[in-house]
Design a protein around this motif. Structure first.
Motif, PDB file in Angstrom:
ATOM      1  N   ALA A   7      -6.688 -10.964  -9.040  1.00  0.00           N
ATOM      2  CA  ALA A   7      -6.705 -10.003  -7.971  1.00  0.00           C
ATOM      3  C   ALA A   7      -7.191 -10.841  -6.323  1.00  0.00           C
ATOM      4  CB  ALA A   7      -7.750  -8.811  -7.901  1.00  0.00           C
ATOM      5  N   ASN A   8      -7.737 -11.978  -6.710  1.00  0.00           N
ATOM      6  CA  ASN A   8      -8.015 -12.746  -5.484  1.00  0.00           C
ATOM      7  C   ASN A   8      -7.122 -13.639  -5.019  1.00  0.00           C
ATOM      8  OD1 ASN A   8     -10.946 -11.504  -5.497  1.00  0.00           O
ATOM      9  ND2 ASN A   8     -11.208 -12.940  -7.180  1.00  0.00           N
ATOM     10  N   LYS A   9      -5.825 -13.776  -5.615  1.00  0.00           N
ATOM     11  CA  LYS A   9      -4.873 -14.598  -5.432  1.00  0.00           C
ATOM     12  C   LYS A   9      -3.549 -13.899  -5.308  1.00  0.00           C
ATOM     13  CE  LYS A   9      -6.983 -18.539  -7.765  1.00  0.00           C
ATOM     14  NZ  LYS A   9      -7.112 -19.301  -8.773  1.00  0.00           N
ATOM     15  N   PRO A  10      -2.759 -14.268  -4.514  1.00  0.00           N
ATOM     16  CA  PRO A  10      -1.470 -13.707  -4.314  1.00  0.00           C
ATOM     17  C   PRO A  10      -0.603 -13.867  -5.511  1.00  0.00           C
ATOM     18  CG  PRO A  10      -1.721 -15.161  -2.439  1.00  0.00           C
ATOM     19  CD  PRO A  10      -2.719 -15.164  -3.313  1.00  0.00           C
ATOM     20  N   ILE A  11      -0.049 -12.834  -5.916  1.00  0.00           N
ATOM     21  CA  ILE A  11       0.812 -12.832  -7.129  1.00  0.00           C
ATOM     22  C   ILE A  11       1.970 -13.709  -7.260  1.00  0.00           C
ATOM     23  CG2 ILE A  11       2.570 -11.336  -8.712  1.00  0.00           C
ATOM     24  CD1 ILE A  11       0.512  -9.036  -8.034  1.00  0.00           C
ATOM     25  N   TYR A  12       2.630 -13.966  -6.050  1.00  0.00           N
ATOM     26  CA  TYR A  12       3.726 -14.616  -5.938  1.00  0.00           C
ATOM     27  C   TYR A  12       3.168 -15.922  -6.263  1.00  0.00           C
ATOM     28  CZ  TYR A  12       2.999 -17.068  -1.609  1.00  0.00           C
ATOM     29  OH  TYR A  12       2.468 -17.612  -0.421  1.00  0.00           O
ATOM     30  N   GLN A  14       0.784 -16.951  -7.881  1.00  0.00           N
ATOM     31  CA  GLN A  14       0.416 -17.194  -9.399  1.00  0.00           C
ATOM     32  C   GLN A  14       1.397 -17.469 -10.228  1.00  0.00           C
ATOM     33  OE1 GLN A  14      -3.066 -14.601 -10.723  1.00  0.00           O
ATOM     34  NE2 GLN A  14      -2.768 -13.684  -8.647  1.00  0.00           N
ATOM     35  N   LEU A  15       2.614 -17.085  -9.776  1.00  0.00           N
ATOM     36  CA  LEU A  15       3.811 -17.071 -10.747  1.00  0.00           C
ATOM     37  C   LEU A  15       4.386 -18.162 -10.380  1.00  0.00           C
ATOM     38  CD1 LEU A  15       5.065 -13.152 -10.328  1.00  0.00           C
ATOM     39  CD2 LEU A  15       4.324 -14.533 -12.453  1.00  0.00           C
ATOM     40  N   VAL A  16       4.270 -18.776  -9.110  1.00  0.00           N
ATOM     41  CA  VAL A  16       4.831 -20.270  -8.720  1.00  0.00           C
ATOM     42  C   VAL A  16       3.839 -21.309  -9.778  1.00  0.00           C
ATOM     43  CG1 VAL A  16       4.811 -21.893  -7.011  1.00  0.00           C
ATOM     44  CG2 VAL A  16       5.715 -19.782  -6.386  1.00  0.00           C
ATOM     45  N   ASN A  17       2.753 -21.095  -9.675  1.00  0.00           N
ATOM     46  CA  ASN A  17       2.016 -21.851 -10.406  1.00  0.00           C
ATOM     47  C   ASN A  17       2.138 -21.823 -11.681  1.00  0.00           C
ATOM     48  OD1 ASN A  17       0.820 -23.022  -8.153  1.00  0.00           O
ATOM     49  ND2 ASN A  17      -1.147 -21.501  -8.300  1.00  0.00           N
ATOM     50  N   ARG A  18       2.628 -20.694 -12.308  1.00  0.00           N
ATOM     51  CA  ARG A  18       2.664 -20.539 -13.741  1.00  0.00           C
ATOM     52  C   ARG A  18       4.020 -21.158 -14.315  1.00  0.00           C
ATOM     53  NH1 ARG A  18       1.425 -16.032 -17.284  1.00  0.00           N
ATOM     54  NH2 ARG A  18       3.165 -15.905 -19.151  1.00  0.00           N
ATOM     55  N   GLU A  43       9.701  -8.745 -16.993  1.00  0.00           N
ATOM     56  CA  GLU A  43       8.835  -9.488 -17.841  1.00  0.00           C
ATOM     57  C   GLU A  43       7.387  -9.621 -17.270  1.00  0.00           C
ATOM     58  OE1 GLU A  43       8.307 -14.226 -19.244  1.00  0.00           O
ATOM     59  OE2 GLU A  43      10.343 -13.392 -19.309  1.00  0.00           O
ATOM     60  N   ALA A  44       7.272 -10.162 -15.803  1.00  0.00           N
ATOM     61  CA  ALA A  44       5.809 -10.168 -15.389  1.00  0.00           C
ATOM     62  C   ALA A  44       5.152  -8.662 -15.065  1.00  0.00           C
ATOM     63  CB  ALA A  44       6.212 -11.092 -14.069  1.00  0.00           C
ATOM     64  N   GLY A  45       5.988  -7.824 -14.902  1.00  0.00           N
ATOM     65  CA  GLY A  45       5.494  -6.586 -14.534  1.00  0.00           C
ATOM     66  C   GLY A  45       5.364  -6.505 -13.006  1.00  0.00           C
ATOM     67  N   VAL A  46       6.189  -7.013 -12.147  1.00  0.00           N
ATOM     68  CA  VAL A  46       6.093  -7.088 -10.708  1.00  0.00           C
ATOM     69  C   VAL A  46       7.492  -6.519 -10.064  1.00  0.00           C
ATOM     70  CG1 VAL A  46       4.436  -8.772 -10.649  1.00  0.00           C
ATOM     71  CG2 VAL A  46       6.752  -9.202 -10.508  1.00  0.00           C
ATOM     72  N   ASN A  47       7.335  -6.182  -8.930  1.00  0.00           N
ATOM     73  CA  ASN A  47       8.702  -6.049  -8.050  1.00  0.00           C
ATOM     74  C   ASN A  47       9.429  -7.291  -8.073  1.00  0.00           C
ATOM     75  OD1 ASN A  47      10.136  -5.637  -5.522  1.00  0.00           O
ATOM     76  ND2 ASN A  47       9.194  -3.678  -5.719  1.00  0.00           N
ATOM     77  N   ALA A  48      10.871  -6.867  -8.050  1.00  0.00           N
ATOM     78  CA  ALA A  48      11.833  -7.891  -8.000  1.00  0.00           C
ATOM     79  C   ALA A  48      11.896  -8.582  -6.807  1.00  0.00           C
ATOM     80  CB  ALA A  48      13.439  -7.306  -7.961  1.00  0.00           C
ATOM     81  N   ASN A  49      11.207  -8.136  -5.626  1.00  0.00           N
ATOM     82  CA  ASN A  49      11.253  -8.884  -4.323  1.00  0.00           C
ATOM     83  C   ASN A  49      10.081  -9.973  -4.364  1.00  0.00           C
ATOM     84  OD1 ASN A  49      13.197  -7.294  -2.968  1.00  0.00           O
ATOM     85  ND2 ASN A  49      11.252  -5.711  -2.339  1.00  0.00           N
ATOM     86  N   THR A  50       9.183  -9.661  -5.321  1.00  0.00           N
ATOM     87  CA  THR A  50       8.157 -10.894  -5.518  1.00  0.00           C
ATOM     88  C   THR A  50       8.678 -12.054  -6.299  1.00  0.00           C
ATOM     89  OG1 THR A  50       6.250  -8.942  -5.667  1.00  0.00           O
ATOM     90  CG2 THR A  50       5.786 -11.259  -6.799  1.00  0.00           C
TER      91      THR A  50
END
Length: 122
Positions: A7-12, A14-18, A43-50
């Motif tokens: 919750a302390n880092k932007p989701i996008y 975290q996904l870039v890093n992943r 798959e990630a459970g996020v919005n397509a815009n993310t």
């Protein structure tokens, strides 16, 4: 399915890093097609815009290439992927050092612990 996010880092980010980490570990290979924006969003459970933002950021970092009408592919530029690997290694080491120093550990204590852990894992 979804991914557990910090919750302390932007989701996008975290996904870039992943995805970057998956490339470095060999889970994803150069030239491989990434899932579509919609597929990865589900798959990630996020919005397509993310996911669009994730893919755009990866493209800006020259880690992926988008081919119109075909999808998004991991670069097959091995020099770029080697640079990514080195960059991520340095970032993780720097973060580790900052965290350890914040907890009051000296450089010598860190080195000794790393050497000890390295011996234990062989």
């Amino acid at each position: 399915m979804g991914i557990d996010f910090d919750a302390n880092k932007p989701i996008y980010q975290q996904l870039v890093n992943r995805i970057s980490s998956e490339i470095i570990r060999g889970v994803r290979q150069g030239g491989e097609k990434l899932p579509s924006v919609r597929e990865y969003a589900l798959e990630a459970g996020v919005n397509a815009n993310t996911i669009q933002r994730v893919y755009r950021e990866l493209e800006n970092l020259q880690i992926v290439v988008t081919k119109r009408g075909q999808g998004t592919f991991i670069t097959d530029n091995h020099k770029r992927l080697d640079t990514l690997r080195e960059t991520m290694k340095v970032e993780f080491i720097q973060q580790f050092i900052r965290d350890m120093k914040d907890m009051g550990f000296s450089t010598q204590e860190m080195v000794e612990s790393i050497q000890s852990e390295g011996r234990d894992k062989k």
